[in-house]
Design a protein around this motif. Structure first.
Motif, PDB file in Angstrom:
ATOM      1  N   CYS A  83      13.797 -22.962  41.870  1.00  7.61           N
ATOM      2  CA  CYS A  83      12.927 -23.637  42.839  1.00  7.61           C
ATOM      3  C   CYS A  83      11.498 -23.114  42.798  1.00  7.61           C
ATOM      4  O   CYS A  83      10.560 -23.804  43.193  1.00  7.61           O
ATOM      5  CB  CYS A  83      13.484 -23.473  44.257  1.00  7.61           C
ATOM      6  SG  CYS A  83      14.905 -24.534  44.592  1.00  7.61           S
ATOM      7  N   VAL A 135       7.693 -29.323  48.016  1.00  2.00           N
ATOM      8  CA  VAL A 135       8.254 -29.708  49.320  1.00  2.00           C
ATOM      9  C   VAL A 135       9.766 -29.884  49.202  1.00  2.00           C
ATOM     10  O   VAL A 135      10.539 -29.412  50.050  1.00  2.00           O
ATOM     11  CB  VAL A 135       7.592 -31.005  49.830  1.00  2.00           C
ATOM     12  CG1 VAL A 135       8.343 -31.556  51.038  1.00  2.00           C
ATOM     13  CG2 VAL A 135       6.138 -30.754  50.194  1.00  2.00           C
ATOM     14  N   GLU A 136      10.177 -30.549  48.130  1.00  4.21           N
ATOM     15  CA  GLU A 136      11.615 -30.750  47.912  1.00  4.21           C
ATOM     16  C   GLU A 136      12.315 -29.424  47.645  1.00  4.21           C
ATOM     17  O   GLU A 136      13.435 -29.189  48.133  1.00  4.21           O
ATOM     18  CB  GLU A 136      11.818 -31.714  46.743  1.00  4.21           C
ATOM     19  CG  GLU A 136      11.302 -33.122  47.026  1.00  4.21           C
ATOM     20  CD  GLU A 136      11.313 -34.000  45.790  1.00  4.21           C
ATOM     21  OE1 GLU A 136      11.679 -33.485  44.706  1.00  4.21           O
ATOM     22  OE2 GLU A 136      10.957 -35.193  45.901  1.00  4.21           O
ATOM     23  N   ASN A 137      11.675 -28.531  46.871  1.00 10.87           N
ATOM     24  CA  ASN A 137      12.279 -27.221  46.586  1.00 10.87           C
ATOM     25  C   ASN A 137      12.411 -26.389  47.854  1.00 10.87           C
ATOM     26  O   ASN A 137      13.380 -25.636  48.026  1.00 10.87           O
ATOM     27  CB  ASN A 137      11.436 -26.468  45.557  1.00 10.87           C
ATOM     28  CG  ASN A 137      11.565 -27.071  44.169  1.00 10.87           C
ATOM     29  OD1 ASN A 137      12.498 -27.821  43.889  1.00 10.87           O
ATOM     30  ND2 ASN A 137      10.624 -26.752  43.295  1.00 10.87           N
ATOM     31  N   GLU A 138      11.423 -26.523  48.740  1.00 10.02           N
ATOM     32  CA  GLU A 138      11.495 -25.803  50.005  1.00 10.02           C
ATOM     33  C   GLU A 138      12.694 -26.280  50.819  1.00 10.02           C
ATOM     34  O   GLU A 138      13.397 -25.481  51.448  1.00 10.02           O
ATOM     35  CB  GLU A 138      10.196 -26.016  50.783  1.00 10.02           C
ATOM     36  CG  GLU A 138      10.037 -25.096  51.980  1.00 10.02           C
ATOM     37  CD  GLU A 138       8.666 -25.224  52.613  1.00 10.02           C
ATOM     38  OE1 GLU A 138       8.172 -24.239  53.174  1.00 10.02           O
ATOM     39  OE2 GLU A 138       8.087 -26.329  52.542  1.00 10.02           O
ATOM     40  N   GLN A 139      12.933 -27.576  50.789  1.00 12.58           N
ATOM     41  CA  GLN A 139      14.091 -28.119  51.491  1.00 12.58           C
ATOM     42  C   GLN A 139      15.392 -27.634  50.854  1.00 12.58           C
ATOM     43  O   GLN A 139      16.379 -27.363  51.550  1.00 12.58           O
ATOM     44  CB  GLN A 139      14.027 -29.646  51.482  1.00 12.58           C
ATOM     45  CG  GLN A 139      12.867 -30.216  52.291  1.00 12.58           C
ATOM     46  CD  GLN A 139      12.724 -31.717  52.133  1.00 12.58           C
ATOM     47  OE1 GLN A 139      13.368 -32.319  51.271  1.00 12.58           O
ATOM     48  NE2 GLN A 139      11.875 -32.312  52.952  1.00 12.58           N
ATOM     49  N   MET A 175      16.060 -24.150  52.063  1.00 10.58           N
ATOM     50  CA  MET A 175      16.576 -24.174  53.427  1.00 10.58           C
ATOM     51  C   MET A 175      18.049 -24.563  53.447  1.00 10.58           C
ATOM     52  O   MET A 175      18.858 -23.974  54.177  1.00 10.58           O
ATOM     53  CB  MET A 175      15.762 -25.156  54.271  1.00 10.58           C
ATOM     54  CG  MET A 175      14.334 -24.724  54.546  1.00 10.58           C
ATOM     55  SD  MET A 175      14.244 -23.221  55.521  1.00 10.58           S
ATOM     56  CE  MET A 175      14.998 -23.774  57.048  1.00 10.58           C
ATOM     57  N   SER A 176      18.389 -25.549  52.628  1.00 10.84           N
ATOM     58  CA  SER A 176      19.794 -25.974  52.594  1.00 10.84           C
ATOM     59  C   SER A 176      20.680 -24.874  52.010  1.00 10.84           C
ATOM     60  O   SER A 176      21.824 -24.680  52.450  1.00 10.84           O
ATOM     61  CB  SER A 176      19.931 -27.260  51.784  1.00 10.84           C
ATOM     62  OG  SER A 176      19.590 -27.041  50.425  1.00 10.84           O
ATOM     63  N   GLU A 209      21.222 -22.340  54.757  1.00 12.83           N
ATOM     64  CA  GLU A 209      22.187 -22.826  55.737  1.00 12.83           C
ATOM     65  C   GLU A 209      23.608 -22.773  55.177  1.00 12.83           C
ATOM     66  O   GLU A 209      24.559 -22.405  55.875  1.00 12.83           O
ATOM     67  CB  GLU A 209      21.823 -24.259  56.140  1.00 12.83           C
ATOM     68  CG  GLU A 209      20.550 -24.358  56.962  1.00 12.83           C
ATOM     69  CD  GLU A 209      20.193 -25.793  57.285  1.00 12.83           C
ATOM     70  OE1 GLU A 209      20.961 -26.697  56.882  1.00 12.83           O
ATOM     71  OE2 GLU A 209      19.150 -26.015  57.929  1.00 12.83           O
ATOM     72  N   ARG A 256      13.548 -19.698  59.126  1.00 15.88           N
ATOM     73  CA  ARG A 256      13.090 -20.926  59.774  1.00 15.88           C
ATOM     74  C   ARG A 256      11.659 -20.791  60.298  1.00 15.88           C
ATOM     75  O   ARG A 256      10.889 -21.734  60.291  1.00 15.88           O
ATOM     76  CB  ARG A 256      14.017 -21.305  60.928  1.00 15.88           C
ATOM     77  CG  ARG A 256      15.354 -21.854  60.462  1.00 15.88           C
ATOM     78  CD  ARG A 256      16.193 -22.311  61.638  1.00 15.88           C
ATOM     79  NE  ARG A 256      17.484 -22.800  61.212  1.00 15.88           N
ATOM     80  CZ  ARG A 256      17.711 -24.017  60.744  1.00 15.88           C
ATOM     81  NH1 ARG A 256      16.711 -24.863  60.636  1.00 15.88           N
ATOM     82  NH2 ARG A 256      18.925 -24.395  60.381  1.00 15.88           N
TER      83      ARG A 256
END
Length: 738
Positions: free
Chosen positions: A520, A630-634, A637-638, A641, A722
């Motif tokens: 990422c 932006v997608e890599n940051e998401q 986060m996933s 989680e 977060r």
């Protein structure tokens, strides 16, 4: 009128005599000012030696003026009390009028800059004002009969000059002596039927108006202006209905033409329409003059035109388009495509500030409204056309068509010309050089528009670059934190495997997460940043504008103007024939300079286009990288989680293992052989040895403590990931490109 200085002050109540404006056909005109209100009026006084018929006309003019009310007809004023007795030298009434400080149209036409005609805007304003005044007079059954530049005065309005007609109800006596002595001048504007003493109607004003407009466009009257009455009449009557000019060439030939001669200041579209209108107004026969399609209706259509001027930067030519009220820029681009062969998709239309016209916008936003601006201005709005598909601009210089007189003297500069011809040729030489200078200035405006557009796009690129770098730093920090926390969890996991809880499947998932997190953070940020940094020196270089060297054209224009001024101001006794060697030399230098500098200009314009293309290519790349991050940051986060859920599942399994009444391990978990089972089937807690009970209690206490610590660490990790207060992008980690 020539203004005469006052010999001594004169007052009439609050009114003070300021100056004598001059002498007209009937009498003298003076300017008075009210000392209390500062209002100014013009007082016209009739000469005593007028004939009885002209005295009647004088009184008629006063009556006409008192009942007229139109913005383009000079307004009557009340004669101040006591002024009749103070000023009048006879029993004829004084005439009081509004004072127009701009002088008359003749004075304006005599300005050196108008030697080859007035500016396009000034002509259109004149057409609007005088046509409105004539229609008003004709609707009131009044024929002016003596419309000429001397009978049109100028007054400065709020936004522009306003033209007003004066000397109503007056026509000179056309006896034989006046025809012979005063033909050159006033009688040039009189319709043929007036000269021939035939019956006439309002069409005599059409002829005068057409003659006046022709002079305003070209700088000279249309029909042999220096000829005497009899030969003039015999020659001009031979013209065809559509001929609008009869002139004598430098070779001595009398020429007839249906077209407006060059040079003039009209654009190509307006030139064609004005030629058609003048052909209607200057017909010799009064029965045909102005009748086809109604001359004023046709003129109104011309004045309602919404014109957009487009400078094609590929060819340095101006294209003029008539646009409808609801026409869009996209529709205009299709018309431009037909004229230039530049596909609409490749066209970029820029205003001088570098703003691009949006295809869905109305094209009328670029049209000129001469009711709102001063028509004498030269910096009229242009739209600059660029071909986005090309970065190589080659000069396609097509020399301006030189005026006929200039072409003639080029063949033999030493040929002696009569004074009047030499003066006109000198004026054309100056106008030619001025036109080249203004062409050069328009190209500079186009270059400025291209540069402003480049800087605007580069500013957007700079902002996106800063956003990209800032996001990259945040993403890298999050990835590093994720990897570090993952390693901590994996180390803790390895430590607790000795207690008997282990899952190879979970460990494999965590290792996959680690590889995903590393991938990422792999973005082409550094490469893009280096490419943008290499671009900036080139952009700075094109801003230095080494091509700005129009001073030579300004110098040549100044020399030509000085030559023209000296020629015009020569005393009459010194106005002798002369050659054109100096004129030809100045024009030749100007043309050669323009051609030479045009090559340098287009080289520089090509550099600007290359920089712009590089910026436009980088913009989507940077946008793509930002979107990818932006997608890599998401994804990160996933992953976090998911890892948290795995930890909770692990703890859940551990708890169930500790508290379950059934021995054995859940699927995928194994119990170390060194640790005895906490609960086994068929045995009760009371049957266990006390030492085993104590050991089990100690193990349970240790496991609960481990669960508590793990949960605290997991919650803390999730909250930190977060929030990231210190990496929200509030800080700018990269300096602006520009």
């Amino acid at each position: 009128m020539n203004r005469v200085p006052l010999q001594q002050p004169q007052n009439c109540g609050p009114w003070e005599l300021k100056e004598r404006l001059g002498t007209g056909g009937f009498g003298n005109v003076t300017r008075w000012q009210n000392k209390d209100t500062e209002e100014q009026i013009a007082i016209k006084q009739c000469r005593q030696e007028l004939s009885d018929r002209n005295k009647e006309r004088w009184c008629l003019e006063i009556q006409i003026m008192n009942r007229l009310d139109h913005v383009n007809v000079v307004a009557a004023r009340e004669v101040p009390e006591g002024m009749q007795q103070l000023v009048a030298t006879n029993d004829l009434p004084l005439m009081a009028m509004e004072y127009c400080q701009g002088g008359d149209l003749r004075k304006y036409l005599n300005i050196l800059e108008n030697c080859c005609g007035m500016r396009e805007g000034s002509i259109l304003i004149l057409l609007r004002d005088i046509s409105s005044a004539l229609m008003y007079l004709h609707s009131n059954r009044i024929i002016h009969r003596d419309l000429k530049p001397e009978n049109i005065v100028l007054q400065q309005g709020e936004k522009r000059l306003i033209h007003k007609i004066i000397d109503l109800g007056y026509a000179k006596e056309l006896d034989q002596s006046s025809l012979c002595t005063s033909f050159v001048g006033t009688l040039q504007y009189l319709a043929p039927e007036l000269i021939e003493r035939q019956k006439y109607d309002v069409t005599v004003d059409y002829w005068s108006f057409g003659t006046l407009v022709f002079e305003c466009i070209t700088g000279f009257r249309p029909f042999l202006p220096t000829w005497q009455p009899v030969p003039w009449h015999n020659k001009v009557r031979l013209k065809q209905d559509d001929d609008i000019v009869v002139y004598e060439s430098l070779a001595g030939e009398v020429c007839f033409s249906k077209h407006l001669p060059q040079p003039n200041n009209l654009n190509s579209l307006l030139l064609e329409k004005m030629e058609s209108w003048l052909q209607l107004m200057l017909k010799w026969s009064p029965r045909k003059r102005g009748k086809e399609g109604n001359s004023f209706s046709q003129l109104e259509l011309i004045l309602q035109l919404k014109l957009v001027h487009v400078l094609n930067m590929m060819s340095a030519k101006i294209l003029t388009y008539k646009v409808a009220e609801d026409e869009t820029v996209a529709s205009l681009q299709l018309r431009i495509e037909k004229d230039t062969n530049i596909p609409a998709a490749n066209q970029e239309l820029l205003l001088e500030a570098g703003l691009a016209l949006e295809p869905q916008a109305l094209a009328t936003q670029c049209a000129i409204d001469y009711t709102e601006i001063d028509g004498r201005r030269t910096d009229l709005p242009l739209v600059f056309l660029f071909d986005c598909s090309s970065c190589s601009y080659e000069p396609q210089f097509a020399p301006r068509t030189l005026p006929e007189n200039i072409r003639f003297v080029q063949t033999d500069p030493k040929h002696l010309l009569p004074y009047s011809n030499l003066r006109r040729t000198c004026g054309q030489a100056w106008h030619t050089i001025r036109s080249l200078k203004e062409d050069w200035q328009r190209l500079q405006q186009g270059q400025k528009a291209a540069l402003m557009s480049l800087l605007r796009h580069n500013s957007s690129l700079s902002k996106q670059k800063n956003e990209m770098v800032s996001m990259y730093q945040r993403l890298t920090a999050k990835q590093e934190f994720f990897s570090t926390s993952l390693h901590v969890d994996m180390d803790k996991y390895q430590e607790q495997t000795s207690t008997g809880i282990a899952s190879e499947k979970l460990l494999g998932v965590w290792r996959e997460m680690e590889q995903t997190a590393i991938s990422c953070s792999k973005a082409k940020v550094v490469e893009l940043e280096e490419e943008m940094m290499k671009l900036q020196p080139d952009i700075v270089d094109v801003q230095r504008q080494p091509w700005r060297s129009g001073e030579t054209l300004e110098t040549l224009e100044g020399k030509a103007m000085e030559l023209f001024r000296n020629l015009r101001e020569k005393p009459r006794e010194q106005r002798c024939p002369g050659d054109s060697q100096e004129l030809v030399r100045l024009v030749l230098q100007a043309v050669q300079f323009y051609e030479r500098k045009l090559k340098d200009f287009y080289t520089h314009l090509s550099k600007t286009a290359v920089c712009r293309r590089r910026v436009m290519e980088l913009l989507p790349k940077v946008e793509g990288v930002v979107q990818e991050m932006v997608e890599n940051e998401q994804v990160l986060m996933s992953l976090q989680e998911r890892r948290q859920k795995e930890l909770w599942n692990l703890l859940k399994v551990a708890c169930s293992k500790v508290r379950s009444p059934v021995s054995g391990s859940p699927d995928g978990l194994r119990t170390s052989s060194s640790v005895p089972p906490l609960l086994t089937t068929g045995h009760s807690l009371q049957q266990l040895d006390e030492s085993l009970v104590e050991e089990s209690k100690a193990y349970e206490s240790h496991l609960q403590s481990l669960m508590h610590n793990t949960m605290q660490e997991s919650v803390g990790s999730m909250e930190m990931l977060r929030e990231w207060v210190w990496l929200r992008g509030d800080q700018n980690f990269s300096s602006d490109l520009s």
